[in-house]
Design a protein around this motif. Structure first.
Motif, PDB file in Angstrom:
ATOM      1  N   ALA A   1      56.315  46.492  33.409  1.00 23.01           N
ATOM      2  CA  ALA A   1      57.325  47.090  31.905  1.00 23.01           C
ATOM      3  C   ALA A   1      56.494  46.280  31.329  1.00 23.01           C
ATOM      4  CB  ALA A   1      57.646  47.959  32.352  1.00 23.01           C
ATOM      5  N   SER A   2      57.181  45.094  31.533  1.00 22.16           N
ATOM      6  CA  SER A   2      57.265  43.662  31.367  1.00 22.16           C
ATOM      7  C   SER A   2      57.047  42.390  30.506  1.00 22.16           C
ATOM      8  CB  SER A   2      59.180  43.056  31.158  1.00 22.16           C
ATOM      9  OG  SER A   2      58.927  43.048  32.512  1.00 22.16           O
ATOM     10  N   SER A   3      55.533  42.363  31.542  1.00 21.78           N
ATOM     11  CA  SER A   3      54.337  41.963  31.355  1.00 21.78           C
ATOM     12  C   SER A   3      53.254  41.895  30.529  1.00 21.78           C
ATOM     13  CB  SER A   3      54.403  41.413  32.926  1.00 21.78           C
ATOM     14  OG  SER A   3      55.191  41.064  33.365  1.00 21.78           O
ATOM     15  N   THR A   4      52.278  41.626  29.921  1.00 20.95           N
ATOM     16  CA  THR A   4      50.765  41.286  29.783  1.00 20.95           C
ATOM     17  C   THR A   4      50.127  42.018  30.866  1.00 20.95           C
ATOM     18  OG1 THR A   4      50.278  38.899  29.743  1.00 20.95           O
ATOM     19  CG2 THR A   4      51.444  39.957  27.765  1.00 20.95           C
ATOM     20  N   PRO A   5      49.044  42.894  30.646  1.00 19.14           N
ATOM     21  CA  PRO A   5      48.168  43.846  30.987  1.00 19.14           C
ATOM     22  C   PRO A   5      47.452  42.013  32.121  1.00 19.14           C
ATOM     23  CG  PRO A   5      48.178  44.623  29.495  1.00 19.14           C
ATOM     24  CD  PRO A   5      48.812  44.126  29.434  1.00 19.14           C
ATOM     25  N   MET A   6      47.151  41.331  31.773  1.00 17.09           N
ATOM     26  CA  MET A   6      46.606  39.483  32.115  1.00 17.09           C
ATOM     27  C   MET A   6      47.445  39.973  33.037  1.00 17.09           C
ATOM     28  SD  MET A   6      44.074  38.321  32.669  1.00 17.09           S
ATOM     29  CE  MET A   6      42.841  38.501  31.172  1.00 17.09           C
ATOM     30  N   GLU A   7      48.953  39.503  32.589  1.00 14.47           N
ATOM     31  CA  GLU A   7      49.912  38.218  33.506  1.00 14.47           C
ATOM     32  C   GLU A   7      49.707  38.925  34.939  1.00 14.47           C
ATOM     33  OE1 GLU A   7      53.319  36.664  30.380  1.00 14.47           O
ATOM     34  OE2 GLU A   7      53.109  39.281  30.666  1.00 14.47           O
ATOM     35  N   VAL A   8      49.732  41.166  34.643  1.00 14.46           N
ATOM     36  CA  VAL A   8      50.213  41.412  36.739  1.00 14.46           C
ATOM     37  C   VAL A   8      49.316  41.269  37.139  1.00 14.46           C
ATOM     38  CG1 VAL A   8      50.099  43.675  37.146  1.00 14.46           C
ATOM     39  CG2 VAL A   8      51.496  43.032  34.945  1.00 14.46           C
ATOM     40  N   ILE A   9      48.149  41.048  36.332  1.00 13.89           N
ATOM     41  CA  ILE A   9      46.619  40.600  36.762  1.00 13.89           C
ATOM     42  C   ILE A   9      46.143  39.643  37.976  1.00 13.89           C
ATOM     43  CG2 ILE A   9      44.295  40.748  37.359  1.00 13.89           C
ATOM     44  CD1 ILE A   9      44.285  43.031  35.049  1.00 13.89           C
ATOM     45  N   ASN A  10      46.813  38.456  37.313  1.00 11.90           N
ATOM     46  CA  ASN A  10      46.961  36.906  37.933  1.00 11.90           C
ATOM     47  C   ASN A  10      47.898  37.386  38.603  1.00 11.90           C
ATOM     48  OD1 ASN A  10      44.761  35.902  36.032  1.00 11.90           O
ATOM     49  ND2 ASN A  10      46.502  35.448  34.641  1.00 11.90           N
ATOM     50  N   MET A  11      48.594  37.996  38.739  1.00 12.35           N
ATOM     51  CA  MET A  11      49.636  38.023  39.565  1.00 12.35           C
ATOM     52  C   MET A  11      49.404  38.690  40.864  1.00 12.35           C
ATOM     53  SD  MET A  11      53.549  39.247  39.768  1.00 12.35           S
ATOM     54  CE  MET A  11      52.964  41.461  39.373  1.00 12.35           C
ATOM     55  N   LEU A  12      48.815  39.765  41.187  1.00 14.20           N
ATOM     56  CA  LEU A  12      48.660  40.501  42.369  1.00 14.20           C
ATOM     57  C   LEU A  12      47.439  39.494  42.702  1.00 14.20           C
ATOM     58  CD1 LEU A  12      48.311  44.091  40.569  1.00 14.20           C
ATOM     59  CD2 LEU A  12      50.205  43.245  41.888  1.00 14.20           C
ATOM     60  N   ASN A  13      46.526  38.929  41.715  1.00 13.04           N
ATOM     61  CA  ASN A  13      45.056  38.211  42.562  1.00 13.04           C
ATOM     62  C   ASN A  13      45.888  37.255  43.314  1.00 13.04           C
ATOM     63  OD1 ASN A  13      42.534  37.136  42.524  1.00 13.04           O
ATOM     64  ND2 ASN A  13      43.661  35.344  41.267  1.00 13.04           N
ATOM     65  N   MET A  14      46.727  36.508  42.993  1.00 12.55           N
ATOM     66  CA  MET A  14      47.816  35.451  43.565  1.00 12.55           C
ATOM     67  C   MET A  14      48.154  36.097  44.309  1.00 12.55           C
ATOM     68  SD  MET A  14      49.624  33.369  40.568  1.00 12.55           S
ATOM     69  CE  MET A  14      50.289  31.780  41.566  1.00 12.55           C
ATOM     70  N   LEU A  15      48.377  37.642  44.701  1.00  8.78           N
ATOM     71  CA  LEU A  15      49.136  37.005  46.016  1.00  8.78           C
ATOM     72  C   LEU A  15      47.493  37.978  46.926  1.00  8.78           C
ATOM     73  CD1 LEU A  15      51.876  38.152  47.396  1.00  8.78           C
ATOM     74  CD2 LEU A  15      51.524  40.437  46.412  1.00  8.78           C
ATOM     75  N   TYR A  16      47.151  38.892  46.466  1.00  7.66           N
ATOM     76  CA  TYR A  16      46.061  38.988  46.905  1.00  7.66           C
ATOM     77  C   TYR A  16      45.597  38.226  48.138  1.00  7.66           C
ATOM     78  CZ  TYR A  16      47.368  43.960  45.997  1.00  7.66           C
ATOM     79  OH  TYR A  16      47.759  45.470  45.521  1.00  7.66           O
ATOM     80  N   ARG A  17      45.495  37.052  47.206  1.00  2.00           N
ATOM     81  CA  ARG A  17      43.955  36.306  47.713  1.00  2.00           C
ATOM     82  C   ARG A  17      45.128  35.206  49.017  1.00  2.00           C
ATOM     83  NH1 ARG A  17      42.931  31.774  43.479  1.00  2.00           N
ATOM     84  NH2 ARG A  17      41.555  30.871  45.187  1.00  2.00           N
ATOM     85  N   LEU A  18      46.156  35.449  49.037  1.00  2.00           N
ATOM     86  CA  LEU A  18      46.876  34.773  49.949  1.00  2.00           C
ATOM     87  C   LEU A  18      47.212  36.070  51.114  1.00  2.00           C
ATOM     88  CD1 LEU A  18      49.665  33.267  50.797  1.00  2.00           C
ATOM     89  CD2 LEU A  18      51.285  34.718  49.867  1.00  2.00           C
ATOM     90  N   PHE A  19      47.233  36.680  51.002  1.00  2.00           N
ATOM     91  CA  PHE A  19      46.928  37.459  52.197  1.00  2.00           C
ATOM     92  C   PHE A  19      45.736  38.088  52.623  1.00  2.00           C
ATOM     93  CE2 PHE A  19      50.833  40.690  51.135  1.00  2.00           C
ATOM     94  CZ  PHE A  19      52.185  40.081  50.678  1.00  2.00           C
ATOM     95  N   ASP A  20      45.197  37.920  51.412  1.00  2.00           N
ATOM     96  CA  ASP A  20      43.691  37.599  52.154  1.00  2.00           C
ATOM     97  C   ASP A  20      42.924  37.041  53.176  1.00  2.00           C
ATOM     98  OD1 ASP A  20      43.461  40.582  50.830  1.00  2.00           O
ATOM     99  OD2 ASP A  20      42.380  39.743  48.712  1.00  2.00           O
ATOM    100  N   GLU A  21      44.073  35.044  53.347  1.00  2.00           N
ATOM    101  CA  GLU A  21      43.748  34.662  53.389  1.00  2.00           C
ATOM    102  C   GLU A  21      44.502  34.758  54.897  1.00  2.00           C
ATOM    103  OE1 GLU A  21      43.011  30.280  55.049  1.00  2.00           O
ATOM    104  OE2 GLU A  21      42.129  31.959  53.410  1.00  2.00           O
ATOM    105  N   LYS A  22      45.109  35.236  54.717  1.00  2.00           N
ATOM    106  CA  LYS A  22      46.229  34.842  55.860  1.00  2.00           C
ATOM    107  C   LYS A  22      45.701  35.788  57.575  1.00  2.00           C
ATOM    108  CE  LYS A  22      50.344  32.491  55.070  1.00  2.00           C
ATOM    109  NZ  LYS A  22      51.253  31.362  56.106  1.00  2.00           N
ATOM    110  N   ILE A  23      45.455  36.984  56.751  1.00  2.00           N
ATOM    111  CA  ILE A  23      44.996  37.841  57.695  1.00  2.00           C
ATOM    112  C   ILE A  23      43.504  38.036  58.112  1.00  2.00           C
ATOM    113  CG2 ILE A  23      45.935  40.302  56.271  1.00  2.00           C
ATOM    114  CD1 ILE A  23      43.392  41.287  55.515  1.00  2.00           C
ATOM    115  N   THR A  24      42.697  36.849  57.818  1.00  2.00           N
ATOM    116  CA  THR A  24      41.864  36.375  58.894  1.00  2.00           C
ATOM    117  C   THR A  24      42.172  35.605  60.286  1.00  2.00           C
ATOM    118  OG1 THR A  24      41.929  33.863  57.560  1.00  2.00           O
ATOM    119  CG2 THR A  24      40.505  35.894  55.972  1.00  2.00           C
ATOM    120  N   HIS A  25      43.402  36.121  60.207  1.00  2.00           N
ATOM    121  CA  HIS A  25      43.593  35.196  61.838  1.00  2.00           C
ATOM    122  C   HIS A  25      43.697  35.486  62.679  1.00  2.00           C
ATOM    123  CE1 HIS A  25      43.658  30.897  59.801  1.00  2.00           C
ATOM    124  NE2 HIS A  25      44.335  31.486  58.700  1.00  2.00           N
ATOM    125  N   TYR A  26      43.615  37.042  62.443  1.00  2.00           N
ATOM    126  CA  TYR A  26      44.037  38.475  63.133  1.00  2.00           C
ATOM    127  C   TYR A  26      43.002  39.331  63.008  1.00  2.00           C
ATOM    128  CZ  TYR A  26      48.862  35.719  62.207  1.00  2.00           C
ATOM    129  OH  TYR A  26      50.062  35.108  62.133  1.00  2.00           O
TER     130      TYR A  26
END
Length: 256
Positions: free
Chosen positions: A65-90
């Protein structure tokens, strides 16, 4: 020469096919993809025991609610890229992401005995570790935290749709895993009694009893916090990736 030109064209076709295969393999599990190619349809399959993981971002609605759409997308992209990298080890399969929700399963489409519970448990602990001290990228000082929920039980999985086929999971096990997440707390792994039993059989996991929790549609359930693992935790590398390693914004990735 003509022969050389043919060879170059063939190599380009092979490279493009590999890119296509890689993209498809990220949308559907490889065993399912192979069956689809061979027979066009893949029947739904029942699994006796799998373990499901759900997570979401604490306070995501307020952040959005207090962020721009691009800021939200960038945040989710960073988080998902981190998680996607982590889960490859399992030995897990990422089912989908919906908004800030991240869903992973172990034990399907390829069965792995009773390891599904430990694979998800180890993965969950690793994901939480990677977010220790993390902040919302566009709000330095504002912590970025997740809630995590895990449940173990039977389910049915199958491909739904033809235009954009999706590998979907069905059953009460998925609903309960989602409830574990939604009734959890920040930076904790909330697990069901069935998951605790599965991990007890494997051994070397530490829990805290949360006590009875009223779960929508389920009534009162005895649940637990997964606290850690006895002994040395399995690490992916001397220094696992952290959220700040994925600072590239979405536009930079698209331009590449």
């Amino acid at each position: 020469t003509f022969t050389h030109s043919i060879e170059q064209s063939t190599q380009k076709l092979i490279a493009e096919k590999q890119k296509s295969d890689l993209l498809l393999s990220r949308m559907l599990p490889l065993p399912v993809l192979r069956r689809l190619r061979a027979q066009r349809t893949v029947p739904a399959e029942a699994f006796d025991a799998v373990t499901i993981f759900f997570s979401d971002i604490v306070g995501f609605t307020n952040i959005s609610a207090s962020s721009t759409p691009m800021e939200v997308i960038n945040m989710l992209n960073m988080l998902y890229r981190l998680f996607d990298e982590k889960i490859t080890h399992y030995d897990v399969y990422k089912v989908e992401t919906i908004g800030d929700a991240y869903m992973v399963v172990s034990g399907l489409p390829q069965r792995n005995g009773n390891r599904h519970a430990s694979e998800i448990a180890d993965m969950s602990l690793s994901l939480l570790r990677s977010l220790e001290g993390a902040c919302v990228p566009h709000r330095p000082g504002a912590p970025l935290m997740i809630r995590a929920g895990v449940n173990t039980g039977p389910c049915v999985a199958g491909v739904v749709g033809t235009t954009m086929p999706r590998y979907c999971l069905f059953g009460d096990t998925i609903n309960t895993a989602s409830r574990m997440e939604s009734t959890g707390e920040a930076m904790k792994i909330h697990i069901s009694y069935t998951t605790k039993l599965a991990l007890d059989e494997i051994g070397n996991y530490e829990f805290q009893t949360r006590g009875p929790v009223n779960i929508a549609g389920k009534g009162c359930m005895e649940t637990y916090w997964l606290v850690g693992k006895v002994g040395e935790f399995r690490s992916e590398s001397p220094r696992g990736p952290q959220l700040q390693d994925y600072h590239n914004n979405l536009m930079e990735l698209l331009i590449r």
